[in-house]
Scaffold this motif. Sequence first.
Motif, mmCIF file in Angstrom:
data_model
loop_
_atom_site.group_PDB
_atom_site.id
_atom_site.type_symbol
_atom_site.label_atom_id
_atom_site.label_comp_id
_atom_site.label_asym_id
_atom_site.label_seq_id
_atom_site.Cartn_x
_atom_site.Cartn_y
_atom_site.Cartn_z
ATOM 1 N N PHE A 191 0.833 -1.217 0.000
ATOM 2 C CA PHE A 191 0.000 0.000 0.000
ATOM 3 C C PHE A 191 0.853 1.246 0.000
ATOM 4 N N ASN A 192 1.951 1.200 0.804
ATOM 5 C CA ASN A 192 2.844 2.375 0.838
ATOM 6 C C ASN A 192 3.476 2.619 -0.512
ATOM 7 N N LYS A 244 2.075 6.203 -0.976
ATOM 8 C CA LYS A 244 3.057 6.348 0.088
ATOM 9 C C LYS A 244 2.780 7.521 1.005
ATOM 10 N N ASP A 245 2.030 8.538 0.523
ATOM 11 C CA ASP A 245 1.814 9.717 1.358
ATOM 12 C C ASP A 245 0.564 9.604 2.229
ATOM 13 N N PHE A 246 -0.213 8.555 2.047
ATOM 14 C CA PHE A 246 -1.485 8.489 2.765
ATOM 15 C C PHE A 246 -1.290 8.433 4.271
ATOM 16 N N PHE A 247 -0.431 7.532 4.721
ATOM 17 C CA PHE A 247 -0.225 7.387 6.173
ATOM 18 C C PHE A 247 0.327 8.676 6.758
ATOM 19 N N LYS A 248 1.186 9.337 5.998
ATOM 20 C CA LYS A 248 1.780 10.583 6.486
ATOM 21 C C LYS A 248 0.707 11.652 6.651
ATOM 22 N N CYS A 262 -8.726 2.412 7.940
ATOM 23 C CA CYS A 262 -8.672 3.540 6.975
ATOM 24 C C CYS A 262 -8.108 3.078 5.635
ATOM 25 N N VAL A 263 -7.086 2.221 5.687
ATOM 26 C CA VAL A 263 -6.491 1.744 4.437
ATOM 27 C C VAL A 263 -7.521 0.976 3.631
ATOM 28 N N LEU A 317 -17.816 8.771 5.269
ATOM 29 C CA LEU A 317 -16.512 8.373 5.835
ATOM 30 C C LEU A 317 -15.585 7.911 4.741
ATOM 31 N N SER A 318 -16.084 7.072 3.862
ATOM 32 C CA SER A 318 -15.232 6.542 2.771
ATOM 33 C C SER A 318 -14.786 7.680 1.863
ATOM 34 N N GLY A 319 -15.734 8.611 1.558
ATOM 35 C CA GLY A 319 -15.389 9.748 0.678
ATOM 36 C C GLY A 319 -14.320 10.612 1.299
ATOM 37 N N TYR A 320 -14.431 10.899 2.592
ATOM 38 C CA TYR A 320 -13.446 11.725 3.282
ATOM 39 C C TYR A 320 -12.078 11.098 3.204
ATOM 40 N N ILE A 321 -11.995 9.762 3.480
ATOM 41 C CA ILE A 321 -10.691 9.085 3.485
ATOM 42 C C ILE A 321 -10.127 9.033 2.076
ATOM 43 N N VAL A 322 -10.975 8.825 1.100
ATOM 44 C CA VAL A 322 -10.472 8.764 -0.292
ATOM 45 C C VAL A 322 -9.909 10.120 -0.725
ATOM 46 N N ASP A 323 -10.510 11.229 -0.274
ATOM 47 C CA ASP A 323 -10.070 12.576 -0.675
ATOM 48 C C ASP A 323 -8.765 13.001 -0.015
ATOM 49 N N ILE A 324 -8.332 12.272 1.066
ATOM 50 C CA ILE A 324 -7.086 12.683 1.732
ATOM 51 C C ILE A 324 -5.910 12.440 0.811
#
Length: 922
Positions: free
Chosen positions: A847-848, A852-856, A873-874, A915-922
Amino acid sequence: MKTIQRYLLFFLIISHFLGAQELPPIQNFDPVTYQAGNQNWMITQDKSGYIYTANNQGLLEYNGSHWNLYKTPNESIMRSVHVRDDLIFTGCYRDFGYWSRNNKGLLEYTSIVKKSNIELGEDEEFWSIQSAGNQILFQSLSHIYVYNIETGGIKPIVSDEVIHKFFKTGNNYYFQVLNKGLYQLENGASVLKYPSTAIGTIGFVQLFTQNNTLQAITSQGEILQLEDGQITNKTSIAINEGLAVYDAILLKNGSIALGTIANGLMVISPQGELLYQINQALGLLNNTCLSIFEDSKEHLWIGLDKGVCTIQPNSGVSVFNDYKGVLGTVHTAFKLEDNLYVGTNQGLFIKKGNDNFKFVQGTQGQVWNLDFLDGVLFCNHNIGLFVVDEDKVTPISISTGFWKTLKIKENTYLSGSYKGLYLLERKESGFESTPIKGFSISSKAIAIDADDTVFINHEYKGVYKITLNDALTTALSVEKIETLPKGIGSDIISFKGDIIYSKRGSVHVKKRTDSNFRPNAKLSKIVEDINYTSASLVEENGLLWMFNQNNIFQIDTEDINGSFSIKEIPFQYNFRREKIGYENIHHIGNDDYLLGTSFGYLSLNTENTSDEYYKPVITSVVTRDNNSEKYRSLINGIDFNNNIGTISIRYTVPTFNILDQVEYSYKLQDESWSTWSTNASTQLKNLSFGDYTFKLKSRINGAVLEDTASFNFTIQRPGYLSNTAIVIYVLLTIVLVGLLNGFYIWYFKRKKNAALQKQQQELELKNLENEKRIVELRNSKLRGDIELRNKELAVATMAMIKKNETLNELKSQLSKLPEATETKSLRNLVDKNLNSKQDWITFEEAFNNADKDFFKKIKERHPNLTSGDLRLCVYLRLNLSSKEIAPLLNISPRSVEIKRYRLRKKLGLDRDISLSGYIVDI
């Protein structure tokens, strides 16, 4: 019948009173025409041919085209005028002097009285002027002054006498003093030659020498012969009862012209016989003739109490005017021995010798033609055909109206009537007329060829060719000639074996050797539209005659080749005024012809052609600007300002012949000649600057005069094109060229730098594009790697999901088995693989690599999230459903929903945010 009786009674009454004279042509100029006063006291002429009149308002000048008035300086009546060389001497109330022409063509006045400081008598007027060598004599009612042209000196030679008239005859000068007698000037002194005791107290109006004898015309119209101090002979004028003569002159032909107070002009022979008289009833504007003058062409000029009149006795034309309207319009005429017959719209009239015209009884109505054939005079009348014998007529046929009669053979004639053709035969018992069968169309115009073929022209229907039988009683064939165009005013005639057909615009001829009509260009020019009046054809005196607007044409055939010879006789329709379509001309002796008109007739001598010399003259140049006129110099080379408005050039040919038609044509520079026009002036407008030559030519009655006139002038350059302006323009041009050159150097340098800069920018842009392409390639490669990793992540995810599903299903099956050591070990193994950390580590790494920037990012926003929260979240970022996430977390879907709820709270999301939309937009 009653109508005929009334006509007969009328003509019986007027036939005794029908009298008129054949008079020379007359032209009147009324005060409205010449724009001056009514009365004209004296007339003279200069060497250019111009006429000058002493008028109530001043000096009148007439050059043949224009009248010009030069007002008397003291606004009095001008009484006398006399021309000497280039000077025009005039006399008026308490002044006399001379007029000279300046360079503008205008007359300027010099007062001899003011110049010489002469003391004149009270109310002194100057009534006569005479010249003697270099001296000019001015006569008032009390003095005669002598003015020396060379020295300018002036002195009176006659004083304190009541002078009635002053005369010059030859080189002798006389003046009459009533109640004293006739004096002669000799060596500056007055000598009484004829005392009143010898000649009476009647005033003389003219004195002249004829046959070396001094003669006088009295105010009562008597001719006195004076010799040795007494009257040796007295002749009374034939009509002098109550006659009052105001002026008289001896004409160059020896006759005497008398200007009367109430009887107009009378011209008498030296023996006192009346040659002709012209009064107001016969054409003059007024019966009072104040002055008479005979010009260089022997034209008479009459100064009237109201207007000016010119009479031309030697024009070759005399006019019979039917002022009372008794004679009517003359259609035809014939002179038989001493008898003159005229046929009119009112009947037939006869004039025997010098008697008055007399109506021929029984002929009231329209007389169309008089035809003299084989010694018989036929009268073609609207009520029938008659034979004329002296002042009587005998009817031949009164069944219809007759147009014309022609001879077809000996004692046999053909007549055209209203109802066709009639055969007329002469027999011992008289004439017999028989209608010709087979043709009943009105036959106004008839022609017969050598084969006795008859041609009839009908203006509305066309031309018919008729073949008669041998007995001439029946038309064997009637053929309409379709090749000949019909037309109003057309005519046909037989002339010397040829048949000639004429209509507006064309003439066709059938020669005796030809069977067809063919156009004749030479004759067709006569009936061209531009000068057309009618196409009538008349044969008279062995000649063919035609008419148009400007001329009468006398036509004959050449003996050698049969072509037509044409003689033009200048004679305008405006003067002829014949009835259109009924033109007629008749030989009355030698070269004299009678021309019937709508007001009587004219007598014309065809050989009286003028050989007078004329040339055109430019009389004035006038400029107009802002409604004001300014006369300019006639000297060649004059300059006009560029802002000049209109240049009006006036010109003339000084001919006063009433019958002359003067036309002008002009051109400017190298332009083509203008069309001929009777207008004696032209206007030049909007001329650009430059040098010009105005050229003028003229023609009289179509004959172009050899001499031309010209006027050179220059239109100046406008101020912006002057020499100074041009120098300034040159300097400005040099400066401008320098500036432009500097500007061009700067411009091209700038343009070059701009081009280099643009080239550099293009290179940089190209490099940027190349770099962009490299970046795009790299990004494309990265996207490919990401896609590959995403695929790997998806594969790993799906593998984990599949594996966990399989293990859970296996675990579920194992739970159904009986408890045993092997079963327990197998369950532990399944649980171990379901909660394997190694699977998560592998998935996290994949996934990273993909994101790679998602977790950050999510840790920066939400640092309080646990590893389980991050794991959920992943899975949500991968857009997995709760059912798909449950196997991965080894929990039930319900537990996943609870985790999602808790995660939403940790993230602080409102209920309306996905919730899914918010996480996808990050």
